[in-house]
Write an enzyme that holds these catalytic residues in place. Structure first.
Site, PDB file in Angstrom:
ATOM      1  N   MET A   1       0.838  -1.202   0.000  1.00  0.00           N
ATOM      2  CA  MET A   1       0.000   0.000   0.000  1.00  0.00           C
ATOM      3  C   MET A   1       0.881   1.263   0.000  1.00  0.00           C
ATOM      4  O   MET A   1       1.458   1.578  -0.996  1.00  0.00           O
ATOM      5  CB  MET A   1      -0.816  -0.083   1.286  1.00  0.00           C
ATOM      6  N   CYS A   2       1.042   1.936   1.081  1.00  0.00           N
ATOM      7  CA  CYS A   2       1.783   3.194   1.200  1.00  0.00           C
ATOM      8  C   CYS A   2       0.994   4.368   0.598  1.00  0.00           C
ATOM      9  O   CYS A   2       0.265   4.199  -0.370  1.00  0.00           O
ATOM     10  CB  CYS A   2       3.153   3.183   0.533  1.00  0.00           C
ATOM     11  N   GLY A   3       1.161   5.514   1.194  1.00  0.00           N
ATOM     12  CA  GLY A   3       0.551   6.723   0.655  1.00  0.00           C
ATOM     13  C   GLY A   3       1.636   7.720   0.320  1.00  0.00           C
ATOM     14  O   GLY A   3       2.612   7.863   1.060  1.00  0.00           O
ATOM     15  N   ARG A  32      -3.329   4.422   4.596  1.00  0.00           N
ATOM     16  CA  ARG A  32      -2.577   3.656   3.589  1.00  0.00           C
ATOM     17  C   ARG A  32      -1.209   3.222   4.106  1.00  0.00           C
ATOM     18  O   ARG A  32      -0.567   2.371   3.496  1.00  0.00           O
ATOM     19  CB  ARG A  32      -2.359   4.489   2.315  1.00  0.00           C
ATOM     20  N   THR A 143       3.578   7.971   3.734  1.00  0.00           N
ATOM     21  CA  THR A 143       3.119   7.145   4.844  1.00  0.00           C
ATOM     22  C   THR A 143       3.361   5.706   4.431  1.00  0.00           C
ATOM     23  O   THR A 143       2.972   5.300   3.346  1.00  0.00           O
ATOM     24  CB  THR A 143       1.620   7.359   5.137  1.00  0.00           C
TER      25      THR A 143
END
Lengths: 292, 164
Positions: A1-3, A32, A143
């Site tokens: 995921m990660c933002g 995220r 994030t």
């Protein structure tokens, strides 16, 4: 995921609110990436700035004591466990000094960039560093939901491997070990086993060889195997690139005052005039850049 | 009836719309301040009309049955995914996988759609007034995809019996 998030101001209207705008963007992307967070803020100064992270058992006093006789014209700004050092001593001299000090890690340096990153929920991390108080011309944030390397500060984004450069990444690379080995042969240094750090090193190495950022990223489409949306920051602005399959999301909102990019629109829903903004998705395999 | 998502939670609004009291005559709804929320109006089953004033996130009006949902803004990934029937009308642009795996109903996108529009569609009708991204109608099984603008690479790759 990660933002991933970024905001570039086209004029001075929101300079003072830059940190506040980015705080909202990062808070909304906490879902995220709840493992760690980091951000880079660009605010031009006349002298070089160095962001270092203090390890436990080492404080600002210790640092000042060591640097007193080594650097000239020095100013210190303590932000949680990070210190921004401003000095008129040249980088060629300053960097080896900072790297030789046990108890600190050099996170990034340049005439504009200040970088902060930390393990923990992004909402806590931005609060800890009081991101809402920062001003500047552009900023990038990340994030992280850790996948291929450990949850540590070294494994957190943004990665800075050159003067005023930084990179955040949503995705993962599959050929980073090979690429890391060949970059190390060419003199690059890496702190972690993270794939994004390798991409950052790849970009810095190419820029060092006087290849433009746009061309560097286009070459990256061939050399970086994996899936990704990148935001890469430079002193003057930032650029965005998605791999050709484009399974990692990105959306851009542009008004007359700013350009914002994020993994999801939700991150930008609070930005001023966003409902009047031109909103679109960056196309795969095309470099979009502002300011640089 | 109006909902304001800056005052009510997403699950409150969705839950209300998913469990309409058919004895009441309330069939028209407006949602303000969608703020990019995900899965807004997912799983609607009744013949109601919903207008969303602003941009929404992922999977808007997913699995829709019977309802007519209009979005006055852009939508994120997977708008009207797995729609069974009804109408979803996006007045702005749509992100990836619009109308993915849809079995029926109509999806209209006034702007552009991104990659994988109509991927694995199974009977839905999709009309895109702008352009679509790469791999649109990939493995499309039945239904119709109408594109008034351009299409990127691999349009209709591995298609079955859908029409483009």
């Amino acid at each position: 995921m990660c933002g991933i998030v970024g905001i570039y101001l086209k004029n001075k209207k929101y300079n003072k609110q830059l940190g506040k705008l980015l705080t909202g963007m990062m808070n909304n992307m906490a879902s995220r990436g709840p493992d760690s967070a980091g951000f880079a803020v660009y605010n031009k100064s006349s002298k070089f700035k160095y962001t270092v992270c203090l390890q436990t058992n080492f404080d600002l006093k210790d640092l000042k004591k060591i640097l007193k006789s080594k650097l000239t014209n020095t100013k210190y700004k303590l932000v949680a466990d990070h210190v921004v050092i401003e000095t008129s001593t040249k980088p060629e001299k300053t960097i080896p000094i900072l790297k030789s000090i046990q108890g600190i890690d050099l996170v990034g340096y340049g005439k504009s960039i200040e970088i902060f990153k930390q393990v923990g929920n992004p909402k806590d991390v931005v609060k800890k560093f009081s991101l809402d108080k920062f001003s500047g011309s552009h900023a990038i944030g990340h994030t992280r939901m850790a996948t291929e390397s450990a949850i540590t500060t070294d494994g957190s984004h943004p990665y800075s491997t050159g003067e005023d450069e930084c990179l955040v990444h949503n995705g993962s690379l599959s050929n980073h070990n090979n690429l890391r080995r060949s970059l190390i042969k060419n003199g690059s240094e890496f702190k972690s086993l993270n794939d994004t750090e390798v991409a950052a090193g790849y970009i810095s190495n190419s820029l060092k060889n006087k290849i433009s950022l746009k061309e560097t990223l286009m070459n990256g489409l061939k050399d970086l195997d994996g899936f990704y949306t990148f935001i890469t920051g430079t002193q003057k602005g930032f650029a965005v690139l998605r791999d050709e399959i484009a399974c990692k999301p990105a959306v851009i909102a542009e008004t007359k005052d700013y350009v914002a990019i994020a993994s999801e629109f939700q991150a930008m829903a609070h930005l001023p005039d966003v409902n009047k903004a031109d909103i679109y998705e960056p196309k795969p395999g095309i470099v979009y850049s502002w300011g640089s | 009836m109006n909902f304001d998502l800056s005052k009510k939670t997403l699950s409150e609004v969705n839950s209300y719309l998913q469990h309409i009291d058919l004895k009441s005559n309330q069939r028209d709804f407006v949602i303000k301040n969608p703020l990019g929320n995900h899965a807004l109006c997912a799983g609607l089953q009744d013949e109601i009309k919903v207008t969303i004033k602003g941009h929404v996130g992922y999977y808007c009006a997913g699995m829709n049955k019977n309802a007519e949902v209009t979005i006055e803004g852009n939508v994120g990934t997977g708008v009207a995914e797995n729609m069974m029937s009804g109408l979803v009308h996006v007045k702005g642009n749509a992100s990836q996988s619009a109308g993915a795996t849809g079995h029926g109903g109509t999806l209209i996108i006034d702007g552009d759609a991104s990659s994988r529009c109509g991927i694995s569609m199974k009977g839905i009708n999709i009309i895109v007034k702008g352009s679509v991204g790469h791999m649109s109608a990939f493995m499309a099984q039945s239904g119709n995809l109408v594109i008034l603008g351009d299409a990127d690479e691999y349009l209709g790759d591995s298609i079955y019996e859908a029409k483009i």
